[in-house]
Design a protein around this motif. Structure first.
Motif, PDB file in Angstrom:
ATOM      1  N   LEU A 151      45.330  85.687  28.471  1.00 28.17           N
ATOM      2  CA  LEU A 151      44.893  85.919  29.847  1.00 28.17           C
ATOM      3  C   LEU A 151      43.439  85.473  30.022  1.00 28.17           C
ATOM      4  O   LEU A 151      42.549  85.960  29.321  1.00 28.17           O
ATOM      5  CB  LEU A 151      45.027  87.403  30.193  1.00 28.17           C
ATOM      6  CG  LEU A 151      44.687  87.775  31.641  1.00 28.17           C
ATOM      7  CD1 LEU A 151      45.603  87.069  32.626  1.00 28.17           C
ATOM      8  CD2 LEU A 151      44.751  89.283  31.846  1.00 28.17           C
ATOM      9  N   SER A 168      46.563  90.170  27.040  1.00 26.97           N
ATOM     10  CA  SER A 168      45.225  90.462  27.538  1.00 26.97           C
ATOM     11  C   SER A 168      44.391  91.118  26.445  1.00 26.97           C
ATOM     12  O   SER A 168      44.806  92.120  25.849  1.00 26.97           O
ATOM     13  CB  SER A 168      45.348  91.387  28.753  1.00 26.97           C
ATOM     14  OG  SER A 168      44.291  92.301  28.779  1.00 26.97           O
ATOM     15  N   ILE A 187      38.934  89.599  28.813  1.00 28.20           N
ATOM     16  CA  ILE A 187      38.701  89.894  30.224  1.00 28.20           C
ATOM     17  C   ILE A 187      37.770  91.094  30.416  1.00 28.20           C
ATOM     18  O   ILE A 187      37.647  91.949  29.551  1.00 28.20           O
ATOM     19  CB  ILE A 187      40.006  90.129  30.987  1.00 28.20           C
ATOM     20  CG1 ILE A 187      40.640  91.426  30.510  1.00 28.20           C
ATOM     21  CG2 ILE A 187      40.970  88.995  30.821  1.00 28.20           C
ATOM     22  CD1 ILE A 187      41.475  91.985  31.592  1.00 28.20           C
ATOM     23  N   TYR A 243      40.381  93.898  35.430  1.00 30.53           N
ATOM     24  CA  TYR A 243      41.793  93.587  35.689  1.00 30.53           C
ATOM     25  C   TYR A 243      42.035  93.176  37.134  1.00 30.53           C
ATOM     26  O   TYR A 243      42.920  92.378  37.415  1.00 30.53           O
ATOM     27  CB  TYR A 243      42.671  94.791  35.325  1.00 30.53           C
ATOM     28  CG  TYR A 243      42.733  95.012  33.842  1.00 30.53           C
ATOM     29  CD1 TYR A 243      43.549  94.220  33.038  1.00 30.53           C
ATOM     30  CD2 TYR A 243      41.934  95.955  33.227  1.00 30.53           C
ATOM     31  CE1 TYR A 243      43.579  94.371  31.668  1.00 30.53           C
ATOM     32  CE2 TYR A 243      41.949  96.121  31.851  1.00 30.53           C
ATOM     33  CZ  TYR A 243      42.770  95.322  31.084  1.00 30.53           C
ATOM     34  OH  TYR A 243      42.776  95.463  29.725  1.00 30.53           O
ATOM     35  N   TYR A 274      42.677  89.738  38.318  1.00 28.23           N
ATOM     36  CA  TYR A 274      43.946  89.121  37.900  1.00 28.23           C
ATOM     37  C   TYR A 274      45.148  89.643  38.687  1.00 28.23           C
ATOM     38  O   TYR A 274      46.281  89.289  38.362  1.00 28.23           O
ATOM     39  CB  TYR A 274      44.170  89.331  36.398  1.00 28.23           C
ATOM     40  CG  TYR A 274      43.218  88.498  35.563  1.00 28.23           C
ATOM     41  CD1 TYR A 274      43.395  87.118  35.453  1.00 28.23           C
ATOM     42  CD2 TYR A 274      42.127  89.071  34.931  1.00 28.23           C
ATOM     43  CE1 TYR A 274      42.510  86.343  34.725  1.00 28.23           C
ATOM     44  CE2 TYR A 274      41.240  88.303  34.189  1.00 28.23           C
ATOM     45  CZ  TYR A 274      41.445  86.937  34.100  1.00 28.23           C
ATOM     46  OH  TYR A 274      40.576  86.161  33.377  1.00 28.23           O
ATOM     47  N   VAL A 299      47.715  87.178  39.665  1.00 31.14           N
ATOM     48  CA  VAL A 299      48.466  86.696  38.492  1.00 31.14           C
ATOM     49  C   VAL A 299      49.532  87.725  38.102  1.00 31.14           C
ATOM     50  O   VAL A 299      50.704  87.373  37.857  1.00 31.14           O
ATOM     51  CB  VAL A 299      47.482  86.453  37.309  1.00 31.14           C
ATOM     52  CG1 VAL A 299      48.240  86.208  36.011  1.00 31.14           C
ATOM     53  CG2 VAL A 299      46.566  85.280  37.621  1.00 31.14           C
TER      54      VAL A 299
END
Ligand SMILES: NC(=O)N[C@@H](CC(=O)O)C(=O)O
Length: 356
Positions: free
Chosen positions: A78, A100, A113, A116, A119, A122
């Motif tokens: 990710l 992730s 990352i 969150y 995303y 996504v």
């Protein structure tokens, strides 16, 4: 009833494994089969990470060229490269999931990352396409909030709950859970949330890695009561919990601490001994009868991956105690498995293709 001398297992599947790249990959990929497994769910934390569909496909081809007798399920790392369009492309190409890594918590997670929310488009697309989200469930250590390796997993659990509440149909796997709180959280969430447990976390606690760099991995093994919770949920045969070994090989020189300024690499390497070691460990806490569910049925059901053409029936034989000794040369270095120097009470005997 006397203890069994043989146990048969069908189509074991390892739903979390690091197969690396270059020479290390050549050495460790064939060990998946040697350790008894038909299927490897492959992690994308290479250098550079596998962030695009084409990279994952090319990686799968490299792995197949090393050993074609294993089914490789590929994942993407990710990152901002993962757009909703890339998610659709990945799904069409047969990519199984997206991994992730929070930034900086483990091996090759520098590109991990930090938030969150960015995303969410996504995840929305992944939910639509039914691509699995695999979570390394730790937050970064932070002295200001009293966060360190011992409570980093528990501090992550509210993120898991929020992701599940926001995307209830998205299939999510909390990877390599190590705590009672994680087990309770996964049990409390809907059927789209499952959890992998490693073999080594069923065997270790803090005392086994503090001062023993070979046993150091992320997340670290926790308290005896946490290990007990992992063992209990396996003994229950709970279908949301299944094996993901997180077998993570490193050159020996990076596992044994070289200097005070060089921390040892995080990761323990279990692939070569995996099935006998899982049997050995499950038996130690009275769960040998749960072996088939834990190493195959539960994970295959969650991922909807019935046994394929590579599926095998494996007979494990009880032995007096075999010492784990194999190490593999790697350039001027070597790779050493977890449990080296200790004994296992099971070995792989007859192996036959499952006729379907
Ligand atoms: N588990 C580990 O300690 N290390 C893994 C990365 C990971 O899965 O965290 C690795 O790639 O070495």
């Amino acid at each position: 009833m006397s203890a069994p001398t043989e146990v048969t297992v069908e189509s074991p599947a390892d739903f979390h494994v690091h197969l690396r790249q270059g020479e290390l990959s050549e050495v460790v990929t064939p060990q998946v089969r040697k350790g008894g497994f038909d299927l490897a769910y492959v992690m994308p934390n290479l250098r550079p990470p596998i962030t695009k569909t084409e990279q994952a496909i090319a990686y799968r081809e490299r792995l197949k060229a090393i050993d074609s007798s294993v089914d490789y399920l590929m994942t993407l790392y990710l990152s901002p490269d993962l757009t909703p369009e890339e998610v659709r492309k990945a799904k069409e190409a047969g990519i199984a999931g997206v991994k992730s890594y929070p930034r900086g918590v483990t091996t090759n997670s520098d590109g991990g990352i930090e938030s969150y929310e960015i995303y969410y488009p996504v995840f929305e697309e992944m939910q639509k396409c039914d691509l699995v989200l695999n979570l390394h469930g730790e937050v970064p250590s932070d002295a200001a909030s009293n966060t360190c390796v011992l409570n980093a997993e528990n501090a992550f659990l509210p993120h898991l709950k929020k992701l599940h509440d926001t995307f209830p149909k998205l299939r999510i796997v909390l990877e390599h859970a190590t705590t009672r709180a994680a087990v309770d959280m996964v049990k409390s969430l809907g059927d789209t949330v499952a959890c992998t447990i490693t073999a080594h976390h069923l065997a270790m606690t803090v005392d086994d890695w503090a001062g023993q760099s070979w046993n150091y991995c992320k997340p670290v093994a926790k308290y005896p009561s946490d290990r007990q919770a992992l063992q209990e949920v396996v003994r229950q045969g709970h279908p949301k919990f299944f094996l993901g070994s997180d077998s993570a090989p490193h050159p020996a020189s990076t596992k044994s601490v070289a200097t005070p300024s060089q921390p040892c690499a995080a990761g323990v390497y279990t692939s070569p001994i995996l099935l006998p070691f899982v049997a050995h460990t499950l038996e130690s806490f009275g769960a040998l009868d749960r072996l088939q569910g834990f190493v195959s049925d539960h994970g295959r059901a969650f991922y909807r991956r019935p046994a394929g053409a590579n599926a095998r029936r494996i007979v494990l034989r009880r032995v007096q105690g075999i010492r784990v000794e194999d190490t593999w040369p790697l350039g001027g270095d070597r790779v050493v498995p977890f449990w080296a120097g200790k004994e296992i009470g099971w070995e792989i005997g007859d192996v036959s293709l499952l006729k379907r």
